[in-house]
Design a protein around this motif. Structure first.
Motif, mmCIF file in Angstrom:
data_model
loop_
_atom_site.group_PDB
_atom_site.id
_atom_site.type_symbol
_atom_site.label_atom_id
_atom_site.label_comp_id
_atom_site.label_asym_id
_atom_site.label_seq_id
_atom_site.Cartn_x
_atom_site.Cartn_y
_atom_site.Cartn_z
ATOM 1 N N SER A 2 0.837 -1.074 -0.083
ATOM 2 C CA SER A 2 -0.065 0.020 0.148
ATOM 3 C C SER A 2 0.891 1.201 -0.172
ATOM 4 C CB SER A 2 -0.793 -0.062 1.347
ATOM 5 O OG SER A 2 -0.086 0.209 2.421
ATOM 6 N N ARG A 5 2.449 2.019 3.225
ATOM 7 C CA ARG A 5 3.730 1.199 3.788
ATOM 8 C C ARG A 5 4.817 1.668 2.909
ATOM 9 N NH1 ARG A 5 1.785 -4.519 3.083
ATOM 10 N NH2 ARG A 5 3.694 -5.136 3.704
ATOM 11 N N SER A 58 2.107 -3.883 8.104
ATOM 12 C CA SER A 58 0.944 -4.080 7.348
ATOM 13 C C SER A 58 0.519 -2.364 7.525
ATOM 14 C CB SER A 58 -0.275 -4.755 8.409
ATOM 15 O OG SER A 58 -0.495 -4.079 9.576
ATOM 16 N N THR A 59 -0.563 -2.235 6.570
ATOM 17 C CA THR A 59 -1.232 -1.020 6.465
ATOM 18 C C THR A 59 -1.392 -0.590 7.720
ATOM 19 O OG1 THR A 59 -1.591 -1.757 4.126
ATOM 20 C CG2 THR A 59 -2.899 0.442 5.236
ATOM 21 N N GLU A 60 -2.333 -1.200 8.709
ATOM 22 C CA GLU A 60 -2.767 -0.771 9.995
ATOM 23 C C GLU A 60 -1.589 -0.205 10.483
ATOM 24 O OE1 GLU A 60 -3.458 -3.883 8.913
ATOM 25 O OE2 GLU A 60 -5.409 -3.138 8.213
ATOM 26 N N ASP A 116 -7.104 2.773 3.614
ATOM 27 C CA ASP A 116 -7.040 1.452 4.122
ATOM 28 C C ASP A 116 -8.027 0.373 3.578
ATOM 29 O OD1 ASP A 116 -6.170 -0.626 5.796
ATOM 30 O OD2 ASP A 116 -6.975 0.337 7.700
ATOM 31 N N ARG A 121 -1.800 -6.103 2.060
ATOM 32 C CA ARG A 121 -1.105 -6.676 3.233
ATOM 33 C C ARG A 121 0.114 -6.924 3.174
ATOM 34 N NH1 ARG A 121 -4.965 -6.005 7.445
ATOM 35 N NH2 ARG A 121 -6.965 -6.114 6.759
#
Length: 121
Positions: A2, A5, A58-60, A116, A121
């Motif tokens: 992403s 990231r 990860s994106t989160e 998001d 991921r």
């Protein structure tokens, strides 16, 4: 991967390089003749780089690390405008304050504006 990231990866690598470069003795303690660097600033840059590189998991996590570092960079940049010595802790000049402000703006974008989707991921 992403966008969030990717931003964390590039910014993390930038700060790790600045941190390592700052640990190498330089003429006058300056990187490229414009960024003052002390051992404390080098260690702070390495820690910031590590936090941002952790954001590539990860994106989160990327959004979380961008949130933490954007607020931190913005506060340090504002404090640098008030006290160029950060109240006796280290030395900042216009270039380092500018770097922190631009980094904070980019990381704010990373935190708040990158989608998001959960797909990358």
């Amino acid at each position: 991967m992403s966008t969030a990231r990717w931003i964390d990866l590039v910014m993390g690598l930038l700060f790790v390089v600045l941190g390592v470069w700052g640990l190498v003795p330089a003429a006058g303690g300056m990187i490229l003749g414009v960024l003052p660097m002390t051992t404390g600033l080098s260690i702070a840059a390495l820690i910031a780089g590590a936090v941002l590189l952790f954001g590539t998991v990860s994106t989160e996590v990327a959004h979380g690390s961008a949130a933490l570092m954007s607020v931190t960079f913005a506060l340090v940049a504002l404090l640098g405008l008030v006290s160029p010595t950060l109240f006796g802790l280290t030395v900042l000049n216009g270039w380092s304050i500018g770097l922190l402000a631009v980094s904070a703006a980019l990381l704010f974008y990373d935190w708040l504006a990158t989608p998001d989707t959960g797909l990358a991921r």
